[in-house]
Structures are given as structure tokens and as C-alpha cells.
Design a protein around this motif. Structure first.
Motif: not given
Lengths: 135, 551
Positions: B25-44
Motif C-alpha cells: 500500500x503506497x502512502x498517499x497524503x492530502x495537499x495539506x500533508x495529512x495521510x489518506x487512509x487506504x480505504x474508507x468505510x461507513x465507520x469513517x
């Protein structure tokens, strides 16, 4: 040029153009590379820029313009530079400058004109090489 | 429901345990530098109350759109930013764009016009007609809008420190066409604070500049009621390097300053807030751009309702124009920009823009040609008519990632706004250099990421090719300066100069007395005072803003 002396540069924005993202990024990059950097701020007249180059005793003058007014402002600046005996300062241009305008600008004594996509590494290398070659 | 969420969380934990170590899983981040989760679910999205936070289009807090039917009722206004050279050339370009199906106008003025100098001013040399059309007097505005019925058009004018004068000219052109100013639709930018930080076409100091803005609010609320009196701009901050979060935060901070100024000038918030409009920058980061506008709609509604206690729902509505990102265009392999512009345009549409300008692929090099601007207009038309993305309101709503990102962006923007409040508001933060500094930091970080290759710009720092210089670019006639000066000279000899002096004296008097400046500016425009003459009177009374140059 004395090797111990830090390279002194003036990053200048001639004319009415307010786009100075590039000028500021370059100013920061040159400073990080160990040069002395003076930034003129926007909306400077040719006279103000040449006076600042003289007073600050700079080695390099970097002119940034994106409005298309370079064909009037650059010749005016170069003319004033000659008049003030600043012919040995390395002058560089940057911004949105059509390639077909570049030969004319170089004929005025502007050493190089850089466009979008240039890296700070390229610029720093150009400055250091050309200053040591020219002095 | 609660039980389902528990199960989902347990299952998500299980999935993570099983997959995160086993797969890459490559790490991705938002433009303001926060980590983006690899997957979003109803829990988010479990903490997001649908009725409170998302709701229905046309209803508070407008997350899903300011209008109930959105594009099912009416498509966005297709409004390309254009204008160059002389009034005649610009009129021709506008007629062309309208013929091609454009539905609104957006006027680009040249820099001397934007800074209140006539074309024969020494500082205007080399700049006349270059980045927009040159306007010296009402005569030029009459030519620009010749044959264009102002009661049937909506016109946006990118004009700030000289906004009152250009608006006055527009009103008088309408009068001459027999159009009641009450029927005029459109906007002036009229947003001075971002001129001090990133755009640079300021004339007057902060105090008188804010007064001009509130004078326009007051005048238009009575006489030009459908006109959007301010078009608060994040676009240029983004172009200067701001992140998406900073773009909204700093623009809202400016907006709060303007609303405060209006209230301080004695206006009721509901008398002018419904006429606030916006221009933002739609950049490359697709989902973040969509979330940005959804977050902005919700947050602006809350600010207006809770902070300013506005009662009129129209005061709560965030209605925006956006242009795709000029700074995302590359000079290298310029045709790649066609693709960038298309995706950015799509993001703006999925975000529910009211009005949209798409850049042209050649704009990293020059002003667009007729052909390139037509292509970017066609891009909008293809998205509007062929993709089916307008078939339902806010189609991205409900995506776990989208709702979660919307919420996070709202929180990040709110944090910035708190900080700016602590600094004493936008004007004080600008004076302290805070906003400029934050934008510069982001710009420098971006540049370093591009240079290190962390950020890929296709065709520029990766997949480069050797290519010849681009051919067929638009070149503004180098003679345009001389032509315009000749025209101005001739014009000055034919106008009735007897009426000029008293009109300018009345303007000076109003400026000194603190009377609303719109009526005397309108009178001066009617007797063909030039833009420079009018602004010089105001310069004499107000003084001029001194720029800063910190890096």
C-alpha cells in the motif's frame, strides 16, 4: 570575483505585473544555495531596479515578468544599466516570454532567459558557472 | 444501525490485519500533508449527522448545493475569462464566444486599467492591452459591449481597486442601451485584500479601499439589486501557491473582514450578504477539489448563520465561480493541458459550480487563440451534455471518502480561521505578513517536491520529450499601446470638457466628506472622465498603498 564573497543577487519585478510566486520561489532557492538575495517587491520601475542593483552592488540581476511587457521594460533596464556603468552585472530574465523574443533580449545583453519548468538547480548552476567564467 | 457499524468496524480491522502487511500500500497524503487512509468505510462517516451536516440541496447547510435542483434546473454559466488588446478586438472575441454557446462574459482588463492608469500614463508603457483589454473611458466600454444586450447577459469583471469606476461604466453603458440597472446581472471582483497579498493591483490604502467596497454594497443594494457586488477570490492565492485548505481559509478570512466592514458602515448583513459571490481555483487533486467546495458551502452557511446571525437563507448560500488552475498547466507538451483542464472542469461540475471558466491548453505560453478557447468551451459542453454527470444532484455525496474528506477539510479551514481571528482578522494578518508567509511556504514546498520528483508533473519532470517551440500562439499586436494612446488623444479633444471639472470636483468633495462615492463616480463617467482622471482624484484624497517585499 573573490571566492570568499557570497554571490549577491537582486530578484526584481519590473512593470505592473503582480505575479511573483516564481520570483519568490527563486529568491528562496538562491538563498538556500548560500547567495545573498534582495527581492525588489512587485511594481518596480526600471529606474528603481537599476538604482537598487547599483546600491546593493549585486553580481546578478534576475528579472521576472509574466505580463508581456518585457519587450518594453527589458530594453529600458539594459539601457539604464549601461548608462550607470553596470554592464558587468549578469542579467537573467524569466517568466512567460515567447521564444521568438529571446534573441532580441539576448542582443541587449541579457545572458539567458528562462521559462516555466526551469529548476532551481539549473539556475544556480548557470549563475555560478557564468560568474566564475566572466570574472 | 449501531450494531451494523460495530460489525463493519470489526470487519475493517480484520481486513487491515490480513491485508496491510501482505500487500503493498503506497502512502498517499492530502495537499495539506495529512495521510489518506487506504480505504474508507461507513465507520469513517459515523460521526457525520446526515441531516445536520449534509442535508438536502437548497437547504441549510447547503453541503449538497445552494439550489434544490442544481443542474437539473439549469446548467452552470459557461464563462471564459477573456479580453485583450483593444475594445474592438475584445468585442469581436465576445461575439465569437457567445456564438459558440458561451452563456456569460468574463472581462479581463489590462494592468494599467486594473491599477487606474490611463493608457498614456508613463507606468502603462509596454503593458497596454497585454493581459486584458485596455479601458480608458466609457467610450471603450461602449465598444466592448457594442451589440451585446446587457439585460440578457451576465458579466463578470475582474477589477478590484478600480471596481467602482468600471461598474459605473457598465451601468452607464446599460442606461445608454435603454436597460434599467435593476435588470443587470453579473459581478465585479471588488476584493482588495487579496490584491495586497498575492495579486498586486492595489491603488489605495486599506481603509479607503474598504470604504469603496462598502459604498458599492450600499449603492447596489438600492439601485442594482441583482448585481453580485463582490466576488471574493481564492483563485489567485491558489495560483500563488496556497493549498486547497489555505485557499478557502484565507478567502473566508477576507470575506469575514468585508462583512464586518459592511456592518460597521451601518448596513444590515442581510442587505448585502446575499450578493456575495466567489471565485476559486479548481486544481488537479480531483477528490480534494470536490470536497473543498462541499466543505466551503457548509462552513460559509454556518459562519453566516451563527457568527453573523444572518436571517435570510440567501445570505447563507455559497455560490461560486471557478476557473481551472492556470498554474497546473505546463509549457512542455502543451496538449497535455487539454486533459488536465478536462479533469479539473469535471471536478468543478461534480462539486456543483454555478459558473465556470476552463483554461486553454496554450495558456502557459500566451493568451489563448480562438481555437484553443473554443476547445476549452467545448470541454465544458461535452461534460454538460455527454457524460451524464448532471443527471442527479451532488453525485459524489455519500461516498465514505468524500464525506470524510469534506469533514476534514472543514475542520482544517476552521483551524486556520481561528488563528487569523487571534491575529485580529484578515487585514491585521496581512499587515503582519502572516498570510503571505503561509502561501510562500506552500509554494516553496511544492516547488521542492516537483524538483525532487516527489510530485510528478507529466511532461515536465517526467516523460519529457524534445520538442520544437509551440507554433500558432496568439500575439497581442505590439502596436496596441500606440493605437490606444492615439484613440485616447482624439477622444479627449472631442469630449465636452466644460462638464468635466465640476464632476471631478464633486467627486473630490464626496471623497473628503465620506459620502457614498458611487453617485459622483457615475456622474464623472457620464461626462467621459477617464479612468485615470477619476482614480487620480481619489489618489489625491486617499493616498496610495505601499507594497511590501518580504521573503
Amino acid at each position: 570575483m573573490n571566492q570568499d564573497k557570497r554571490i549577491r543577487t537582486l530578484v526584481a519585478k519590473p512593470g505592473l505585473d503582480g505575479h511573483d510566486r516564481g520570483a519568490k520561489v527563486i529568491a528562496r532557492a538562491l538563498r538556500d544555495a548560500g547567495m545573498e538575495v534582495i527581492y525588489s517587491g512587485i511594481r518596480q520601475t526600471p529606474e528603481q531596479i537599476v538604482d537598487a542593483a547599483l546600491q546593493e552592488d549585486v553580481d546578478v540581476l534576475l528579472l521576472s515578468i509574466l505580463s508581456g511587457a518585457h519587450s518594453f521594460l527589458f530594453p529600458r533596464i539594459m539601457e539604464l544599466m549601461k548608462k550607470k556603468g553596470l554592464g558587468d552585472i549578469l542579467v537573467l530574465g524569466g517568466g512567460i516570454i515567447p521564444v521568438e523574443d529571446v534573441p532580441e533580449l539576448k542582443a541587449l545583453g541579457i545572458s539567458e532567459v528562462f521559462g516555466p519548468g526551469m529548476t532551481s538547480e539549473t539556475l544556480i548552476k548557470y549563475i555560478t558557472e557564468n560568474l566564475s567564467a566572466g570574472n | 444501525m449501531e450494531r451494523d457499524l460495530e460489525r463493519i468496524r470489526e470487519e475493517e480491522d480484520r481486513w487491515k490485519r490480513e491485508c496491510l502487511n501482505k500487500h503493498r500500500f503506497n502512502r498517499a497524503e492530502t495537499d495539506w500533508g495529512e495521510e489518506i487512509k487506504p480505504l474508507y468505510t461507513p465507520d469513517d462517516t459515523r460521526d457525520i449527522d446526515y441531516l445536520e451536516e449534509v442535508g438536502f440541496p437548497g437547504e441549510y447547510p447547503f453541503t449538497r448545493g445552494p439550489h434544490p435542483s442544481m443542474y437539473l434546473g439549469r446548467l452552470w454559466t459557461m464563462r471564459q475569462y477573456s479580453g485583450y488588446g483593444t475594445a474592438e478586438e475584445t468585442n469581436k472575441r465576445y461575439r465569437y464566444l457567445l456564438e459558440q454557446g458561451q452563456t456569460g462574459l468574463s472581462v479581463a482588463f489590462d494592468l494599467p486599467t486594473q491599477i487606474g492608469y490611463d493608457s498614456d500614463h508613463p507606468l502603462a508603457q509596454g503593458e497596454v492591452g497585454k493581459v486584458g483589454v485596455a479601458v480608458d473611458s466609457l467610450a471603450d466600454m461602449e465598444t466592448i459591449f457594442d451589440g451585446l444586450p446587457l439585460d440578457k447577459l451576465s458579466t463578470s469583471m475582474t477589477i478590484n481597486s478600480a471596481a467602482a469606476v468600471l461598474l459605473a461604466m457598465y451601468i452607464v453603458v446599460a442606461e445608454k442601451q435603454g436597460v434599467d440597472p435593476g435588470k443587470l446581472n453579473g459581478t465585479i471582483q471588488n476584493d482588495i485584500l487579496k490584491e495586497y497579498t498575492v495579486r498586486g493591483t492595489y491603488i489605495f490604502p486599506v481603509g479607503p479601499s474598504l470604504r469603496l467596497i462598502t459604498d458599492i454594497f450600499e449603492y447596489c443594494s438600492k439601485h442594482v439589486p441583482r448585481w453580485n457586488t463582490i466576488n471574493i477570490a481564492g483563485y489567485h492565492m491558489r495560483e500563488a501557491g496556497a493549498t486547497a485548505v489555505q485557499e478557502i481559509a484565507f478567502t473566508f478570512a477576507d470575506a469575514i473582514e468585508y462583512v464586518n466592514a459592511g456592518i460597521k458602515a451601518g448596513l444590515k448583513v442581510d442587505d448585502f450578504a446575499p450578493r456575495i459571490s466567489w471565485i476559486f481555483n479548481t486544481h488537479n487533486n480531483f477528490f480534494e477539489e470536490i470536497a473543498k467546495y462541499r466543505a466551503a458551502r457548509r462552513l460559509w452557511a454556518k459562519i453566516m448563520k451563527e457568527r453573523f446571525e444572518a436571517k435570510d437563507p440567501r445570505s447563507w448560500m455559497f455560490r461560486f465561480h471557478t476557473q481551472t488552475a492556470g498554474s497546473a498547466l505546463t509549457a512542455q507538451q502543451p496538449l497535455n493541458n487539454v486533459v488536465r483542464v478536462a479533469f479539473q472542469t469535471l471536478a468543478a461540475v461534480l462539486a456543483g459550480a454555478q459558473s465556470l471558466a476552463s483554461c486553454s491548453f496554450d495558456e502557459a505560453l500566451a493568451l489563448p487563440t480562438e481555437e484553443s478557447v473554443r476547445l476549452s468551451l467545448r470541454t465544458q459542453q461535452i461534460i454538460a451534455h455527454e457524460l451524464g454527470v448532471t443527471d442527479t444532484v451532488d453525485p459524489m455525496g455519500g461516498s465514505f471518502y468524500m464525506e470524510s474528506l469534506t469533514k476534514r477539510m472543514e475542520e482544517e479551514i476552521t483551524e486556520y480561521l481561528k488563528k487569523i481571528d487571534e491575529l485580529g482578522g484578515a487585514a491585521a494578518a496581512i499587515e503582519k505578513g502572516y498570510i503571505q508567509q503561509e502561501i510562500q511556504e506552500s509554494a516553496y514546498r511544492y516547488q521542492k517536491e516537483v524538483e525532487s520528483g516527489k510530485k510528478v508533473v507529466v511532461g515536465m519532470n517526467k516523460y519529457q520529450v524534445e520538442e520544437p517551440p509551440t507554433k500558432g500562439l496568439l500575439k497581442v499586436d505590439p502596436k496596441v499601446g500606440e493605437t490606444q494612446i492615439e484613440k485616447l488623444k482624439a477622444f479627449k479633444t472631442t469630449r465636452d470638457s466644460v462638464k468635466l471639472e465640476p464632476a471631478l470636483a464633486a467627486l473630490k468633495n464626496a471623497a473628503e466628506r465620506n459620502a457614498n462615492l458611487m453617485p459622483p463616480i457615475l456622474d464623472a463617467v457620464r461626462v467621459y472622465a477617464t479612468l485615470g482622471e477619476i482614480c487620480d482624484v481619489l489618489r489625491e484624497v486617499f493616498g496610495e498603498y505601499e507594497g511590501t517585499s518580504a521573503i
